[in-house]
Design an enzyme around this catalytic site. Structure first.
Site, mmCIF file in Angstrom:
data_model
loop_
_atom_site.group_PDB
_atom_site.id
_atom_site.type_symbol
_atom_site.label_atom_id
_atom_site.label_comp_id
_atom_site.label_asym_id
_atom_site.label_seq_id
_atom_site.Cartn_x
_atom_site.Cartn_y
_atom_site.Cartn_z
ATOM 1 N N ARG A 22 1.035 -0.992 -0.093
ATOM 2 C CA ARG A 22 0.209 0.549 -0.069
ATOM 3 C C ARG A 22 0.759 1.102 -0.389
ATOM 4 O O ARG A 22 0.589 2.222 -0.339
ATOM 5 C CB ARG A 22 -0.920 0.066 1.419
ATOM 6 C CG ARG A 22 -1.600 0.715 1.915
ATOM 7 C CD ARG A 22 -2.414 1.096 2.129
ATOM 8 N NE ARG A 22 -3.124 2.807 2.173
ATOM 9 C CZ ARG A 22 -4.371 3.136 3.706
ATOM 10 N NH1 ARG A 22 -5.090 1.763 4.296
ATOM 11 N NH2 ARG A 22 -4.492 3.848 2.983
ATOM 12 N N ASN B 288 -10.498 -3.717 -0.704
ATOM 13 C CA ASN B 288 -10.259 -3.586 -1.570
ATOM 14 C C ASN B 288 -9.680 -3.018 -3.253
ATOM 15 O O ASN B 288 -8.518 -4.088 -1.863
ATOM 16 C CB ASN B 288 -9.738 -1.612 -0.466
ATOM 17 C CG ASN B 288 -11.250 -0.672 -0.038
ATOM 18 O OD1 ASN B 288 -12.272 -0.891 -0.316
ATOM 19 N ND2 ASN B 288 -10.643 -0.706 0.879
ATOM 20 N N CYS C 75 -18.437 -2.274 1.862
ATOM 21 C CA CYS C 75 -17.880 -1.186 2.664
ATOM 22 C C CYS C 75 -18.637 -0.526 3.420
ATOM 23 O O CYS C 75 -20.057 -0.651 3.790
ATOM 24 C CB CYS C 75 -18.162 -0.224 0.752
ATOM 25 S SG CYS C 75 -16.830 1.413 1.067
ATOM 26 N N HIS D 142 -16.886 3.527 -3.185
ATOM 27 C CA HIS D 142 -15.987 5.368 -3.729
ATOM 28 C C HIS D 142 -16.147 6.239 -4.485
ATOM 29 O O HIS D 142 -15.113 7.074 -4.711
ATOM 30 C CB HIS D 142 -14.128 4.128 -3.482
ATOM 31 C CG HIS D 142 -14.532 4.140 -2.273
ATOM 32 N ND1 HIS D 142 -12.620 3.348 -1.756
ATOM 33 C CD2 HIS D 142 -14.698 3.315 -1.648
ATOM 34 C CE1 HIS D 142 -13.214 2.879 -1.057
ATOM 35 N NE2 HIS D 142 -14.373 2.732 -0.322
ATOM 36 N N TYR E 293 -14.777 10.807 -0.957
ATOM 37 C CA TYR E 293 -13.607 10.206 -1.885
ATOM 38 C C TYR E 293 -13.843 10.693 -3.064
ATOM 39 O O TYR E 293 -13.228 11.230 -3.700
ATOM 40 C CB TYR E 293 -14.136 8.221 -2.139
ATOM 41 C CG TYR E 293 -13.037 7.487 -1.382
ATOM 42 C CD1 TYR E 293 -12.338 7.064 -1.804
ATOM 43 C CD2 TYR E 293 -14.185 7.105 -0.368
ATOM 44 C CE1 TYR E 293 -11.106 6.158 -0.755
ATOM 45 C CE2 TYR E 293 -14.035 6.000 0.679
ATOM 46 C CZ TYR E 293 -12.339 6.011 0.317
ATOM 47 O OH TYR E 293 -11.763 5.309 1.294
#
Length: 442
Positions: free
Chosen positions: A97, A151, A172, A202, A255
């Site tokens: 990440r 995700n 989510c 998102h 987002y």
């Protein structure tokens, strides 16, 4: 006839979120009687799994609920005969990440783990692993529901829908968090609120707010104008412009700030990185280290409050609510990721969407087809969905052309030369996780 005792397999059981899931299983045990709980992880996550397993056992012991806990590094053992399989994996762990966030920043782009170039890299690594898990489910637990909150959840849901036979629902924490925060704004229990959410994971919009049966959408947007609105712990909490919110005519999800406030968001993220040398992933590493030190303490037998700082609060709450509703055939309404099938007429039928669904024993049923979306919503939605379709094709086939097009058309990249450079970096720095790509381009 409903089974009286259920088996739940959690793939990625060593996640720091697992204590919240265990808390939900304990709280709702009378309505969702899990008898066998398997927490599965990989060898690299064995140490964390051991800590989580010990904490989960203390939580179960303190509750007195008849849940038998198993921890294992054998995924197939966990899946065999399961009624539900929850997936919460991170391929490459937090180090990957961190790279996902730093690669875009090196090209003066927003670095974020679920959207843009960072989310793209994560999807390339994750889709093949998820589809491999699906093959195990098809063989060992063909009737199981897979509840995915790995995700990027919408992309994963679509990949599973297109490339497996597994009964899958994507989940989510954003919709449940949005409803909670709107209810708080009005000072009422959630049960008195109904919100209509339309879009993709998102990238959804709250298009209608109902309070005790009355449409208060206009009043809600007026209250929101000039305020920060619903927020997420992992997203810089910038205020919405009042005129802009009114022109959208709906509440953008948190987002959307990456799209609607691109320059401001880039500045926030890049300045934080320049000043500290850290991205959000590096901050999360520190939070996780603190959490696991707390989890180790033998006197801790409940979910620590510090978990909310992790940025994924209510993921597990949403997961348990969904599984409980499927098991009990409740017919309540939840916002989940499902196959479109014409519900949003502006998108292809076989893509995933995030929408209100009635939850029945055979899974979610999206509410009645919506009318065509207004252009200010439709335009952005169609472009990002096309990016998601190309990303899935790239991940499944190892197709360089699809990967290049996916990055080029994404609004947070949007330039063919930059896209080629970013893609080269992603393929190079993730080579160990991307065997499907035979071509390395620099």
């Amino acid at each position: 006839m409903k089974k009286k005792q259920l088996k739940l397999a959690v793939i990625g059981g060593g996640s720091s979120y697992t204590p919240e899931l265990v808390e939900g299983l304990i709280r709702y045990h009378d309505e969702f009687p899990v008898a066998e709980l398997y927490l599965a992880d990989i060898e690299a996550g064995a140490a964390k799994l051991a800590i989580i397993g010990e904490l989960a056992q203390r939580m179960i012991d303190a509750s007195g609920k008849p849940i038998r806990l198993h921890t294992t590094l054998d995924r197939r053992e966990a899946i065999r005969g399961a009624d539900y399989v929850a997936t919460q994996i991170r391929v490459g762990m937090l180090d990957a990440r961190s790279r996902d966030e730093k690669i875009p920043l090196a090209h003066h782009l927003i670095g974020q783990e679920t959207t843009g170039a960072g989310g793209f890299a994560k999807a390339l690594r994750t889709i093949p692993v998820i589809l491999d898990i699906c093959r195990d489910i098809e063989e060992l637990a063909p009737e199981a529901f897979m509840i995915n909150f790995t995700n990027p959840a919408g992309i994963i849901t679509e990949a599973v829908s297109k490339h497996s036979r597994v009964k899958s629902v994507g989940l989510c924490n954003l919709p449940i968090s949005t409803k909670m925060q709107i209810a708080q704004l009005y000072g009422v229990p959630q049960a008195e609120m109904f919100i209509e959410i339309i879009g993709i994971n998102h990238l959804n919009w709250t298009t209608r707010v109902m309070l005790q049966g009355e449409d208060v959408t206009e009043d809600f947007l007026n209250k929101l104008a000039g305020a920060k609105g619903p927020s997420m712990a992992n997203i810089p909490d910038l205020e919405w412009d009042s005129e802009f919110i009114q022109s959208v005519g709906a509440l953008p999800c948190p987002y959307h700030r990456y799209y609607y406030m691109k320059e401001e968001m880039y500045r926030e993220i890049s300045e934080h990185y320049q000043q500290t040398g850290k991205t959000r992933a590096d901050d999360v590493k520190e939070v996780e280290a603190e959490l696991f030190e707390i989890y180790k303490q033998p006197e801790v037998n409940s979910k620590p409050a510090q978990l909310e700082k992790r940025g994924g609060a209510y993921y597990s709450e949403a997961a348990v609510q969904l599984m409980k509703s499927i098991y009990n055939d409740t017919g309540d309404i939840q916002t989940v990721n499902v196959r479109n099938q014409g519900i949003i007429p502006d998108l292809p039928a076989d893509v995933s969407i995030e929408i209100n669904c009635v939850i029945k024993s055979d899974g979610p049923h999206a509410l009645a087809p919506t009318k065509p979306l207004p252009p200010q919503i439709r335009g952005l939605l169609q472009v990002v969905k096309a990016y998601e379709e190309l990303t899935i094709e790239a991940a499944v086939r190892g197709d360089y052309a699809s990967a290049l097009q996916a990055l080029t058309i994404h609004p947070l990249v949007g330039d063919e030369h930059i896209a080629k450079e970013v893609l080269a970096d992603i393929l190079e720095q993730n080579a160990d996780y991307l065997p499907q790509f035979k071509v390395r381009v620099r």
